[in-house]
Design a protein around this motif. Structure first.
Motif, PDB file in Angstrom:
ATOM      1  N   LYS A 205      -1.487  -1.487   3.967  1.00 16.16           N
ATOM      2  CA  LYS A 205      -0.767  -1.813   2.737  1.00 16.16           C
ATOM      3  C   LYS A 205      -1.517  -1.030   1.442  1.00 16.16           C
ATOM      4  CE  LYS A 205       2.066  -5.246   0.326  1.00 16.16           C
ATOM      5  NZ  LYS A 205       2.208  -6.601  -0.193  1.00 16.16           N
ATOM      6  N   SER A 281      -4.052  -5.515   0.791  1.00 15.05           N
ATOM      7  CA  SER A 281      -3.499  -6.445   1.795  1.00 15.05           C
ATOM      8  C   SER A 281      -3.565  -7.710   1.312  1.00 15.05           C
ATOM      9  CB  SER A 281      -4.199  -6.116   3.062  1.00 15.05           C
ATOM     10  OG  SER A 281      -3.979  -4.726   3.630  1.00 15.05           O
ATOM     11  N   ASP A 443       3.456  -0.731  -2.777  1.00 13.22           N
ATOM     12  CA  ASP A 443       2.507  -0.040  -1.934  1.00 13.22           C
ATOM     13  C   ASP A 443       3.211   1.189  -1.396  1.00 13.22           C
ATOM     14  OD1 ASP A 443       3.610  -0.361   1.047  1.00 13.22           O
ATOM     15  OD2 ASP A 443       4.059  -2.265  -0.138  1.00 13.22           O
TER      16      ASP A 443
END
Length: 664
Positions: A205, A281, A443
């Protein structure tokens, strides 16, 4: 400061540099190819010189010709813009040897950042965090496989000389590594002449956050904060914003300091961008960030940095290249509000974003203001050429905070109109309107993850849209003096009705308009609408439909209508029976190219009798060759194309009069 500079580029960046040069009393010299003789940057420049053919390799990528022009016109410096020769170390060296300043970094700085593996080694030595990976010289497949296994999957294989998404492969498992490696190396060798690769840990991510840096020839360097460029499609940026949403002051300072260390590590002078990949993340505030690459030039997205700092980065470039110190120290660079930039492209999102070429029949945006800026290389009537990037403009907005800037961008997109070719305007509006984007949950996988929400659906126009287009076509034009010259629908002894047919996504849509004393009744398939015209001023239309006010901007080009309404774009064609060439086209006697391209071979002659299935022409488009074949037996009529000719999307290639028609 310089008194005359040459801009070795074209399009919106050339226009942008010309603007700052002229603002500072500097004579701006443009160069142009065959295709750009009447381009906007040529019109804006104080002087302009022809440098070669339409293909970039025959003009904008010819450093010797550009240097010759610079010497001929007396330019003291050359601004390379971005792309083309902007990161060409040999060109920078040639400028220095010719006694002409290169408005960019030194050749050594360009070279040191030109290869990803070498750049990572330099950054690692300077204490700049780098993505865990392998960038060694040993390119044995077994060595690379072991490195990937040790790093842990997923990993990225990246060509060290790559860029723009080429020479890159994502590998999720060890069993896929060798086939992916071989494919990546073939592409890298073909695209860059260098099959060398590196291996990086793939972040699941990631956010793409880059820092604008500036160095001078006196050893100083500063950062002008960061830009979030996470919204990408095929590794190409679509939306950029500054500053990065959610970033703390602590993280901003850490990333900025790392970027300055990177610039100083190579003695950097001029504008540059340090690109970081950030693993979000577990959130942004404490997320690790890693050096990805450095762009040794001005970036396409530099305007958002200008809006949040109040600085003219092109002017900074000019001053640094002239030997002046940086205009501001780090502590004096302000950070004000929030800015967005979107890239408006001539492309068809409904057809896999196929690039579009042709004439801009209409292009309009809001007026420039504190909140809105448009950087463009084209105006209404200009041509988006097959030879260059199909970007129409960059739409840039600013406000005091991100929420306000989002409102400004929504407004800007709704007040922008492009007609004559398709564009990604509706796609951009869907991104800005998306609730996840508004929440700054970003992202690099955003566009792909929400693809179904963002892609145009190809839905047919609704009844209100059809009503707007119908009454735009039937716009009353009441004569001031002669009631018999009125076209308001009144007819003596005739039914006050008219029927219109529009083609919408290749489907015919019928509309019956009944003229009433106080308006119109429109029968559209299963709907009947009561409509009044509130106003029709220029391209802006306002109707009252069943008691609800509806507005749109409608651009008409002959029988073609482009309608902009609530961030949506509709393309409609007024179908006129008997004027559409149905007989000819219906018999497949008219062959039309579905995309822009170049004729490489013409296999027939005018007047020649051809058979169904016979090869007629070879067309090169999208880097592939396409054989154009006859769909009917008949005679070639009015053939004018020859090898080397460029053809636009939708252009007629060949007309064939069918044998049975010729016999009549």
């Amino acid at each position: 400061m310089f008194s005359k500079i040459l801009i070795a580029n074209r399009g919106e960046i050339a226009c942008r540099v010309i603007e700052t040069a002229q603002k500072n009393g500097i004579t701006a010299v443009a160069v142009y190819s065959d295709a750009d003789q009447n381009a906007r940057h040529v019109r804006l420049a104080d002087e302009a010189y022809h440098i070669g053919g339409a293909e970039a390799r025959d003009s904008y990528l010819k450093p010797d010709v550009i240097l010759e022009v610079a010497q001929k016109c007396g330019a003291e410096a050359i601004h390379p813009g971005y792309g083309f020769l902007s990161e060409n170390a040999e060109f920078s060296e040639a400028c220095a040897k010719a006694g002409i300043a290169f408005i960019g970094p030194s050749p050594d700085s360009i070279r040191s950042m030109g290869l990803k593996d070498k750049a990572k080694d330099i950054m690692d030595a300077a204490g700049v965090p780098i993505v865990p990976g392998y960038q060694g010289a040993d390119q044995d497949p077994k060595v690379l496989q072991k490195a990937a296994d040790d790093i842990g999957y997923p990993v990225l294989i990246k060509a060290v000389a790559g860029g723009g998404g080429k020479g890159m492969r994502l590998v999720d498992a060890a069993t896929d590594f060798i086939p992916s490696l071989e494919s990546c190396q073939r592409e890298a060798q073909a695209s860059f002449g260098n099959a060398h690769v590196l291996i990086e840990k793939y972040l699941t991510k990631p956010r793409h956050i880059e820092v604008q840096v500036f160095g001078d020839t006196h050893g100083e360097a500063v950062y002008l904060y960061e830009r979030d460029c996470s919204l990408q499609r095929r590794h190409q940026k679509v939306v950029e914003e500054a500053p990065a949403p959610g970033m703390s002051d602590r993280m901003r300072a850490e990333m900025g300091d790392a970027a300055v260390r990177a610039a100083k590590a190579i003695g950097y002078a001029g504008a540059g961008t340090i690109e970081f990949i950030v693993d979000v993340s577990n959130g942004l505030d404490k997320a690790p960030f890693y050096f990805m690459e450095m762009n040794t030039r001005l970036q396409v997205e530099h305007p958002v940095t200008e809006l949040i700092t109040g600085q003219d980065l092109v002017e900074w470039q000019l001053r640094v290249a002239a030997g002046e110190p940086l205009p501001l120290a780090q502590a004096d660079i302000p950070l004000m509000g929030h800015a967005f930039e979107v890239r408006l492209y001539a492309e068809d999102p409904e057809n896999n974003f196929m690039p579009q070429t042709g004439t801009l029949r209409h292009f309009s945006t809001p007026r420039p203001s504190q909140h809105f800026r448009c950087d463009t290389g084209v105006e209404t009537g200009d041509v988006v050429s097959i030879y260059y990037d199909p970007m129409i403009a960059k739409l840039i907005v600013w406000d005091r905070d991100r929420e306000g800037a989002l409102r400004q961008m929504r407004k800007a997109l709704r007040q922008t109109a492009v007609a004559g070719l398709k564009c990604n305007l509706a796609f951009l509006a869907k991104i800005i309107d998306h609730p996840t984007f508004a929440a700054a949950d970003l992202d690099t996988g955003f566009i792909e993850r929400y693809r179904d929400d963002l892609m145009p659906t190809g839905n047919l126009a609704g009844p209100q849209t059809l009503a707007l287009v119908a009454l735009a076509e039937l716009r009353p034009r009441v004569a001031a003096c002669d009631p018999w010259d009125s076209s308001d629908g009144w007819r003596m002894n005739l039914d006050l009705k008219t029927k219109l047919t529009f083609v919408d996504h290749e489907e015919k849509r019928d509309i019956t308009v009944t003229y009433l004393e106080d308006g119109f009744a429109l029968e559209i398939e299963d709907d009947t609408l009561q409509v009044q015209i509130l106003s029709q001023q220029g391209d802006d239309h306002a109707l009252m439909i069943d008691g609800h006010k509806v507005t749109a901007r409608i651009i008409q080009d002959g029988q073609d209508f482009t309608l902009f309404r609530d961030g949506k774009v509709s393309y409609l064609h007024h179908y006129l029976p008997g004027a559409e060439g149905e007989d000819e086209a219906g018999g497949s006697g008219v062959i039309i190219t579905p995309m822009p391209g170049k004729v490489t071979q013409v296999l027939v002659t005018d007047g020649e009798l051809v058979s169904q299935g016979q090869a007629l022409m070879i067309l090169e488009a999208m880097k592939m060759e396409h054989t154009i074949k006859a769909q009917v037996t008949g005679t070639i009529e009015g053939l004018t194309l020859k090898a080397g000719d460029q053809v636009a999307d939708g252009q007629v290639l060949i007309r064939i009069t069918a044998a049975e028609e010729a016999a009549e």
